[in-house]
Enzyme design. Structure first.
Site, PDB file in Angstrom:
ATOM      1  N   ALA A  38       8.950  66.321  34.557  1.00  0.00           N
ATOM      2  CA  ALA A  38       9.692  65.386  35.405  1.00  0.00           C
ATOM      3  C   ALA A  38      11.114  65.743  35.575  1.00  0.00           C
ATOM      4  CB  ALA A  38       9.832  64.014  34.241  1.00  0.00           C
ATOM      5  N   ALA A  39      11.312  66.947  36.003  1.00  0.00           N
ATOM      6  CA  ALA A  39      12.579  67.609  36.188  1.00  0.00           C
ATOM      7  C   ALA A  39      13.027  67.711  37.575  1.00  0.00           C
ATOM      8  CB  ALA A  39      12.803  68.846  35.543  1.00  0.00           C
TER       9      ALA A  39
ATOM     10  N   ARG B 118      11.310  64.511  48.830  1.00  0.00           N
ATOM     11  CA  ARG B 118      10.583  63.797  49.956  1.00  0.00           C
ATOM     12  C   ARG B 118      10.416  62.192  49.619  1.00  0.00           C
ATOM     13  NH1 ARG B 118       5.317  67.542  48.657  1.00  0.00           N
ATOM     14  NH2 ARG B 118       6.426  67.771  46.852  1.00  0.00           N
TER      15      ARG B 118
ATOM     16  N   ASN C 162      -6.183  70.501  42.781  1.00  0.00           N
ATOM     17  CA  ASN C 162      -5.503  70.557  41.291  1.00  0.00           C
ATOM     18  C   ASN C 162      -4.694  69.227  40.949  1.00  0.00           C
ATOM     19  OD1 ASN C 162      -3.961  70.836  39.019  1.00  0.00           O
ATOM     20  ND2 ASN C 162      -2.407  72.274  40.108  1.00  0.00           N
TER      21      ASN C 162
HETATM   22  C1  UD1 Z   1       1.813  70.297  41.940  1.00  0.00           C
HETATM   23  C2  UD1 Z   1       0.977  71.624  41.848  1.00  0.00           C
HETATM   24  C3  UD1 Z   1      -0.291  71.319  42.789  1.00  0.00           C
HETATM   25  C4  UD1 Z   1      -0.903  70.025  42.527  1.00  0.00           C
HETATM   26  C5  UD1 Z   1       0.128  68.880  42.528  1.00  0.00           C
HETATM   27  C6  UD1 Z   1      -0.812  67.717  41.959  1.00  0.00           C
HETATM   28  C7  UD1 Z   1       2.142  73.549  40.966  1.00  0.00           C
HETATM   29  C8  UD1 Z   1       2.667  74.856  41.374  1.00  0.00           C
HETATM   30  N1  UD1 Z   1       1.433  72.871  42.012  1.00  0.00           N
HETATM   31  O1  UD1 Z   1       2.407  70.516  43.284  1.00  0.00           O
HETATM   32  O2  UD1 Z   1      -1.305  72.424  42.311  1.00  0.00           O
HETATM   33  O3  UD1 Z   1      -1.891  69.850  43.681  1.00  0.00           O
HETATM   34  O4  UD1 Z   1       1.219  69.182  41.747  1.00  0.00           O
HETATM   35  O5  UD1 Z   1       0.375  66.466  42.331  1.00  0.00           O
HETATM   36  O6  UD1 Z   1       2.112  73.394  39.812  1.00  0.00           O
HETATM   37  N2  UD1 Z   1       8.611  69.945  38.128  1.00  0.00           N
HETATM   38  C9  UD1 Z   1       9.558  70.386  37.004  1.00  0.00           C
HETATM   39  N3  UD1 Z   1      10.209  71.415  37.115  1.00  0.00           N
HETATM   40  C10 UD1 Z   1       9.941  72.124  38.359  1.00  0.00           C
HETATM   41  C11 UD1 Z   1       9.158  71.820  39.493  1.00  0.00           C
HETATM   42  C12 UD1 Z   1       8.708  70.632  39.014  1.00  0.00           C
HETATM   43  O7  UD1 Z   1       9.726  69.413  36.227  1.00  0.00           O
HETATM   44  O8  UD1 Z   1      10.936  73.224  38.348  1.00  0.00           O
HETATM   45  C13 UD1 Z   1       7.968  68.473  37.935  1.00  0.00           C
HETATM   46  C14 UD1 Z   1       8.249  67.417  38.986  1.00  0.00           C
HETATM   47  O9  UD1 Z   1       9.008  66.784  38.536  1.00  0.00           O
HETATM   48  C15 UD1 Z   1       6.894  67.016  39.225  1.00  0.00           C
HETATM   49  C16 UD1 Z   1       5.886  67.756  38.812  1.00  0.00           C
HETATM   50  O10 UD1 Z   1       6.558  68.999  38.126  1.00  0.00           O
HETATM   51  O11 UD1 Z   1       7.024  65.651  38.263  1.00  0.00           O
HETATM   52  C17 UD1 Z   1       5.163  68.547  40.043  1.00  0.00           C
HETATM   53  O12 UD1 Z   1       5.965  68.914  40.790  1.00  0.00           O
HETATM   54  P1  UD1 Z   1       5.850  68.859  42.342  1.00  0.00           P
HETATM   55  O13 UD1 Z   1       6.947  69.560  43.119  1.00  0.00           O
HETATM   56  O14 UD1 Z   1       5.809  67.555  42.779  1.00  0.00           O
HETATM   57  O15 UD1 Z   1       4.760  69.768  42.614  1.00  0.00           O
HETATM   58  P2  UD1 Z   1       3.697  69.557  43.823  1.00  0.00           P
HETATM   59  O16 UD1 Z   1       4.086  70.118  45.166  1.00  0.00           O
HETATM   60  O17 UD1 Z   1       3.183  68.062  44.001  1.00  0.00           O
HETATM   61 CA    CA Z   2       3.792  66.126  43.088  1.00  0.00          CA
END
Ligand code: UD1
Ligand code: CA
Length: 484
Positions: free
Chosen positions: A13-14, A19, A180
């Site tokens: 949740a970081a 968007r 995924n």
């Molecule tokens: C991610 C997945 C994707 C999947 C999708 C499902 C990866 C690389 N991609 O993409 O395969 O289909 O979720 O919804 O895993 N977050 C962190 N720290 C970070 C980056 C992200 O805590 O450095 C958290 C975000 O707050 C979020 C979650 O991880 O809650 C997913 O990140 P987000 O950027 O939404 O990934 P997607 O592009 O949706």
């Molecule tokens: Ca996402």
């Protein structure tokens, strides 16, 4: 259950959630009365993990504050820079164990998939341990896979070989509908080891958690996938269109549960409920109603149309029509509205009434007492079976402090009364219409507190001669045979 109890659940949740185009961090946006991260934490708790850690980063103070307030005891790990989901998991695990290596199953969930149920997580953990996998990913077939990571399978064996992010995918991979969900069960030790090998040579320059699958597979470990029965459950919220869509789906799910439990919902599409709302059988919800917070509908209670209840308990058989209520208790068989406004601290006894254009605040109304029309009742206690006349105001505020009015049982107060608090009306007392009650009224007496009426005869003929009023008055005098 205990056999599949995971060592840890890591909630990611970081991220900022750019968007969403919002000053509020994405995971604090709300769905049916609960934050996105709150939904995920609630589902995760159903697994009864040994450890639960939420990785925070963007606006971490706000997210941490929210978790401390609503989900006390939840641990957090701080990811200063959002270098990707793999990096985030690494930081979460390091919070729990030196080097991040835990024995047992580690479940990873994204903080932005609020529809995910505890049951689905449990089933994933069960499949994972039953199959003896190094990693099991929850996937789903979706109608539109845009933006999601695609599940790439071996053409011959069907085994999962990799997850490829949308931005890194070829056209052929983009055509894949299996995606995924962002939910995984891992072997804790193998995960820690593989995370150390994740690289950043991708379009976003991030450490992708999804790369762990390929790393484990190449090292000869078992990689499994579990396809979600209902793809809507893994809807990830990245923008406000998806937020609204998820809200609609969750709301429909909650109303379906209520209907299956014996509640009539006349028009589900126009009714909104929070996850914390509870019902008894035979409650009826009419169109255009919103039930929020810890609202409860008793057996046979009838609510709506066009009613918004927040943190309000509605007793059995009560009728609440076109009303707004917040922090109110409505007794059994009471009648409220149409067009009533019940503010915090309103307590309506059984069979009582708060009628049309009636506002109440911090007021206790006894059994059978009625306030039927056009009144404000603030800071008051009214006994049983009293009747408050139309257009009465409980004058509670002297410009500096609020004061209390007490009215007894079996009282009949006249229309257009002002009760200037602090003031007490005894049991069985009456008050005359148009009275301004400033002094206590003893039990059983009639209080009259208004100017005497004086009729100045012939005034119109003298002061408004020739007017239509004067002519009408003259005609009336003639007809009555009065020739004076
Ligand atoms: C991610 C997945 C994707 C999947 C999708 C499902 C990866 C690389 N991609 O993409 O395969 O289909 O979720 O919804 O895993 N977050 C962190 N720290 C970070 C980056 C992200 O805590 O450095 C958290 C975000 O707050 C979020 C979650 O991880 O809650 C997913 O990140 P987000 O950027 O939404 O990934 P997607 O592009 O949706
Ligand atoms: Ca996402």
């Amino acid at each position: 259950m205990s056999a599949i109890r995971p060592a840890a659940v890591v909630v990611l949740a970081a991220g900022e959630g750019t968007r969403m185009k919002s000053k509020t961090p994405k995971v604090l946006h709300e769905l049916c009365g609960r934050s996105l991260v709150g939904h995920v934490v609630s589902a995760a708790r159903e697994l009864e993990p040994e450890h639960l850690v939420v990785v925070v980063g963007h606006a971490s103070e706000r997210v941490e504050g929210h978790l401390a307030e609503r989900y006390a005891g939840t641990r957090t790990a701080y990811q200063a820079e959002q270098n990707g989901t793999g990096h985030a998991v690494r930081i979460g695990l390091e919070e729990l164990a030196p080097g991040g290596a835990l024995d047992g199953t580690v479940v990873v969930v994204c903080g932005d998939t609020p529809l995910l149920s505890g049951g689905t997580l449990t089933a994933l953990a069960a499949t994972h341990s039953a199959d003896g996998n190094a990693v099991t990913v929850l996937t789903a077939e979706v109608p539109d896979s845009t933006g999601y990571g695609r599940i790439v399978r071996d053409a011959a064996s069907g085994a999962v070989t990799a997850i490829v992010e949308h931005k890194d995918a070829t056209d052929a991979q983009r055509a894949i509908r299996e995606i995924n969900s962002g939910v995984f069960a891992f072997d804790g030790r193998l995960l820690a080891d593989a995370l150390g090998k994740v690289r950043t040579d991708n379009s976003q320059g991030e450490e992708y958690l999804t790369d762990v699958l390929g790393i484990l597979r190449e090292a000869g470990h078992r990689v499994g996938a579990s396809v979600a029965a209902d793809h809507r459950e893994i809807l990830g919220i990245n923008n406000r269109v998806q937020l609204a869509e998820a809200g609609r789906l969750l709301n429909a799910r909650l109303l379906e549960q209520a209907m299956m439990a014996g509640v009539t919902v006349v028009d589900p599409a126009s009714v909104r409920v929070d996850v914390t709302v509870t019902f008894e059988p035979d409650a009826i919800i009419h169109p255009g109603s919103q039930l929020l917070g810890v609202t409860h509908l008793g057996e046979g209670a009838e609510v709506g149309p066009n009613t918004r209840l927040k943190d309000t308990a509605v007793g059995a058989g009560a009728r609440v029509d076109n009303t707004v209520a917040d922090g109110a208790e409505i007794g059994a068989d009471a009648a409220v509205g149409p067009y009533a406004y019940l503010r915090p601290g309103t307590r309506l006894g059984p069979k009582s009434k708060a009628g049309t254009y009636v506002e109440m605040k911090n007021a206790s109304i006894g059994e059978g007492t009625k306030v039927p029309h056009l009144s404000y009742v603030g800071d008051a206690t009214i006994g049983e079976y009293s009747n408050i006349g139309a257009a009465s105001v409980f004058v509670n505020y002297d410009g500096e402090a609020k004061h209390h009015t007490t009215i007894g049982s079996h009282c009949k107060t006249g229309s257009d009364n002002m009760f200037v608090a602090p003031v007490t009306v005894g049991d069985g007392a009456y008050t005359a219409a148009g009275s301004v009650i400033t002094k206590d009224v003893p039990a059983g007496s009639l209080a009259v507190a208004r100017g005497q009426q004086r009729n100045i005869e012939g005034w119109v003929a003298r002061k408004r001669p020739g007017s239509a009023a004067a002519q009408a008055a003259a005609a009336a005098t003639e007809m009555s045979g009065d020739n004076n």
